[in-house]
Design a protein around this motif. Structure first.
Motif, PDB file in Angstrom:
ATOM      1  N   ASN A   1     -38.505   5.569 -23.806  1.00  0.00           N
ATOM      2  CA  ASN A   1     -38.419   5.325 -22.382  1.00  0.00           C
ATOM      3  C   ASN A   1     -37.788   6.549 -21.712  1.00  0.00           C
ATOM      4  O   ASN A   1     -36.806   7.077 -22.212  1.00  0.00           O
ATOM      5  CB  ASN A   1     -37.547   4.085 -22.161  1.00  0.00           C
TER       6      ASN A   1
ATOM      7  N   ASP B   1     -35.922   6.648 -19.239  1.00  0.00           N
ATOM      8  CA  ASP B   1     -34.538   6.331 -18.903  1.00  0.00           C
ATOM      9  C   ASP B   1     -33.609   6.576 -20.090  1.00  0.00           C
ATOM     10  O   ASP B   1     -32.470   7.003 -19.929  1.00  0.00           O
ATOM     11  CB  ASP B   1     -34.411   4.880 -18.455  1.00  0.00           C
ATOM     12  N   ASP B   2     -34.098   6.305 -21.310  1.00  0.00           N
ATOM     13  CA  ASP B   2     -33.296   6.563 -22.507  1.00  0.00           C
ATOM     14  C   ASP B   2     -33.011   8.048 -22.644  1.00  0.00           C
ATOM     15  O   ASP B   2     -31.897   8.452 -22.977  1.00  0.00           O
ATOM     16  CB  ASP B   2     -34.022   6.061 -23.757  1.00  0.00           C
TER      17      ASP B   2
ATOM     18  N   LEU C   1     -32.962  10.304 -20.240  1.00  0.00           N
ATOM     19  CA  LEU C   1     -32.041  10.719 -19.182  1.00  0.00           C
ATOM     20  C   LEU C   1     -30.609  10.292 -19.505  1.00  0.00           C
ATOM     21  O   LEU C   1     -29.661  11.048 -19.272  1.00  0.00           O
ATOM     22  CB  LEU C   1     -32.476  10.137 -17.838  1.00  0.00           C
ATOM     23  N   ALA C   2     -30.431   9.099 -20.045  1.00  0.00           N
ATOM     24  CA  ALA C   2     -29.094   8.627 -20.410  1.00  0.00           C
ATOM     25  C   ALA C   2     -28.506   9.488 -21.521  1.00  0.00           C
ATOM     26  O   ALA C   2     -27.315   9.827 -21.500  1.00  0.00           O
ATOM     27  CB  ALA C   2     -29.150   7.166 -20.844  1.00  0.00           C
ATOM     28  N   LEU C   3     -29.331   9.882 -22.478  1.00  0.00           N
ATOM     29  CA  LEU C   3     -28.874  10.746 -23.560  1.00  0.00           C
ATOM     30  C   LEU C   3     -28.463  12.109 -23.025  1.00  0.00           C
ATOM     31  O   LEU C   3     -27.413  12.652 -23.386  1.00  0.00           O
ATOM     32  CB  LEU C   3     -29.968  10.884 -24.618  1.00  0.00           C
TER      33      LEU C   3
ATOM     34  N   GLU D   1     -27.461  12.852 -20.008  1.00  0.00           N
ATOM     35  CA  GLU D   1     -26.229  12.697 -19.224  1.00  0.00           C
ATOM     36  C   GLU D   1     -25.017  12.573 -20.135  1.00  0.00           C
ATOM     37  O   GLU D   1     -23.952  13.149 -19.863  1.00  0.00           O
ATOM     38  CB  GLU D   1     -26.346  11.471 -18.313  1.00  0.00           C
ATOM     39  N   ALA D   2     -25.137  11.846 -21.237  1.00  0.00           N
ATOM     40  CA  ALA D   2     -24.029  11.702 -22.179  1.00  0.00           C
ATOM     41  C   ALA D   2     -23.670  13.044 -22.810  1.00  0.00           C
ATOM     42  O   ALA D   2     -22.493  13.357 -22.994  1.00  0.00           O
ATOM     43  CB  ALA D   2     -24.386  10.677 -23.252  1.00  0.00           C
TER      44      ALA D   2
ATOM     45  N   ARG E   1     -24.168  15.994 -21.417  1.00  0.00           N
ATOM     46  CA  ARG E   1     -23.527  16.788 -20.363  1.00  0.00           C
ATOM     47  C   ARG E   1     -22.068  16.410 -20.185  1.00  0.00           C
ATOM     48  O   ARG E   1     -21.199  17.262 -20.049  1.00  0.00           O
ATOM     49  CB  ARG E   1     -24.270  16.594 -19.040  1.00  0.00           C
ATOM     50  N   GLU E   2     -21.783  15.106 -20.196  1.00  0.00           N
ATOM     51  CA  GLU E   2     -20.404  14.651 -20.034  1.00  0.00           C
ATOM     52  C   GLU E   2     -19.531  15.078 -21.207  1.00  0.00           C
ATOM     53  O   GLU E   2     -18.380  15.454 -21.023  1.00  0.00           O
ATOM     54  CB  GLU E   2     -20.364  13.135 -19.891  1.00  0.00           C
TER      55      GLU E   2
END
Length: 127
Positions: free
Chosen positions: A74, A76-77, A79-81, A83-84, A86-87
């Motif tokens: 997905n 979204d998966d 993008l979430a990865l 973002e994690a 990057r953080e």
């Protein structure tokens, strides 16, 4: 790169689509969708072996609904990865108030007024 898990049955090189686990206390075998991670006490089965599964007499089989098609990645998966990552790469450091900051004194020093000596995790109490 995603590793494709194979069927756990010997001499079978088909792709696993379901996971089998046992609940010995209840005499139950549970056959469900392929687990996210390979577990040591679970068995990954291909569609053929999952359909022909038999259990010992007196046991019950719980067949959980299997998805018709394998799950596609997905966006979204992803993008979430991202973002994690990057953080984790740019941790935000917050300034602690002066009252909660720890002193610069080493953790192995005994307080000046006590009569104890510390060596690693052991303490010697003097009478």
């Amino acid at each position: 790169m995603v590793a494709i898990r194979q069927c756990s049955r010997s001499a079978c090189s088909n792709r696993a689509v379901s996971t089998l686990t046992y609940v010995y206390a209840d005499s139950t075998a549970v056959l469900g969708p392929l687990a996210t991670y390979a577990e040591p006490h679970c068995y990954d089965l291909c569609a053929g072996h999952a359909n022909r599964l038999t259990v010992p007499r007196g046991w019950e089989v719980l067949r959980l609904a299997l998805p018709e098609t394998p799950a596609e990645p997905n966006p979204d998966d992803l993008l979430a990865l991202a973002e994690a990552v990057r953080e984790a790469a740019n941790p935000v450091e917050t300034e602690e108030p002066a009252a909660t900051r720890r002193s610069a004194r080493g953790s192995l020093e005994p307080p000046a007024e006590s009569g104890e000596t510390r060596r690693g995790h052991l303490r010697i109490l003097r009478e």
